[in-house]
Design an enzyme around this catalytic site. Structure first.
Site, PDB file in Angstrom:
ATOM      1  CG  ASP A  58      -2.117   0.974   1.041  1.00 33.77           C
ATOM      2  OD1 ASP A  58      -2.393   1.390  -0.112  1.00 33.77           O
ATOM      3  OD2 ASP A  58      -2.755   1.304   2.043  1.00 33.77           O
ATOM      4  N   GLY A  59       0.337   2.313  -0.528  1.00 31.93           N
ATOM      5  CA  GLY A  59       0.991   3.612  -0.513  1.00 31.93           C
ATOM      6  C   GLY A  59       0.051   4.633   0.096  1.00 31.93           C
ATOM      7  CG  HIS A 111      -9.160   2.493   3.432  1.00 36.82           C
ATOM      8  ND1 HIS A 111      -8.167   2.688   4.363  1.00 36.82           N
ATOM      9  CD2 HIS A 111      -8.731   3.104   2.301  1.00 36.82           C
ATOM     10  CE1 HIS A 111      -7.195   3.403   3.818  1.00 36.82           C
ATOM     11  NE2 HIS A 111      -7.506   3.660   2.575  1.00 36.82           N
ATOM     12  CG  ASP A 122      -5.311  -0.073  -1.525  1.00 36.38           C
ATOM     13  OD1 ASP A 122      -4.357   0.388  -2.189  1.00 36.38           O
ATOM     14  OD2 ASP A 122      -5.539   0.287  -0.348  1.00 36.38           O
ATOM     15  CG  ASP A 130      -3.915   2.639   5.293  1.00 32.12           C
ATOM     16  OD1 ASP A 130      -3.610   3.407   4.359  1.00 32.12           O
ATOM     17  OD2 ASP A 130      -4.605   2.990   6.270  1.00 32.12           O
ATOM     18  CD  GLU A 167      -1.280   2.398  -3.561  1.00 31.83           C
ATOM     19  OE1 GLU A 167      -0.917   1.223  -3.374  1.00 31.83           O
ATOM     20  OE2 GLU A 167      -2.232   2.923  -2.938  1.00 31.83           O
TER      21      GLU A 167
END
Length: 143
Positions: free
Chosen positions: A9-10, A124, A69, A134, A47
């Site tokens: 994740d970024g 999320h 994501d 995250d 990302e």
């Protein structure tokens, strides 16, 4: 080849702005967490960096399932956008330079080194490892 699961994740505080990335690598019972940040970046770049750094951390060729994501990251590989980018001199469908070209090129090299299955996960949404990435990404954002 070993079977490895990776979540990435970024995150960015402002876009552009300071940002961070996080990754969780899993092989059997082994779990490794990675993260880093940049003082001036974009969410998209973070990302991509997360995926690059996670794949670079593997010491040998592996069968990898990489979850992100980022629709941008996953769709690029699933829909093979990179084929036309390369054919068109790293220009996108709008004839503009592809952003973060160097990271895309590095991902393509890493994909050639490993067997990578790219999987989209909804962000999320309570997916534990995605939520952990995250947290890692947000914690790595330079203050």
């Amino acid at each position: 080849m070993k079977d490895v699961t990776i979540y990435t994740d970024g995150a960015c505080s402002g876009n552009p702005g300071p940002g961070g990335w996080g990754a969780v690598l899993m092989y059997g019972e082994n779990i490794k967490e990675l993260s880093g940040g940049d003082r001036l970046t974009t969410n998209q770049k973070m990302e991509l960096v997360a995926a690059v750094e996670a794949l670079k951390a593997l010491r040998e060729p592996c069968n990898v399932t990489l979850y992100s994501d980022s629709a941008y990251l996953i769709n690029c590989f699933r829909q093979k956008w990179y084929v036309n980018w390369q054919k068109n001199g790293w220009k996108n469908s709008k004839k503009e330079p592809v952003q973060n070209k160097e990271l895309w090129q590095e991902l393509l090299q890493l994909q050639d080194h490993h067997h990578v299955k790219w999987e989209k996960v909804k962000g999320h949404s309570g997916v534990d490892w995605n939520e952990r990435c995250d947290e890692l990404a947000r914690a790595a954002i330079p203050k």
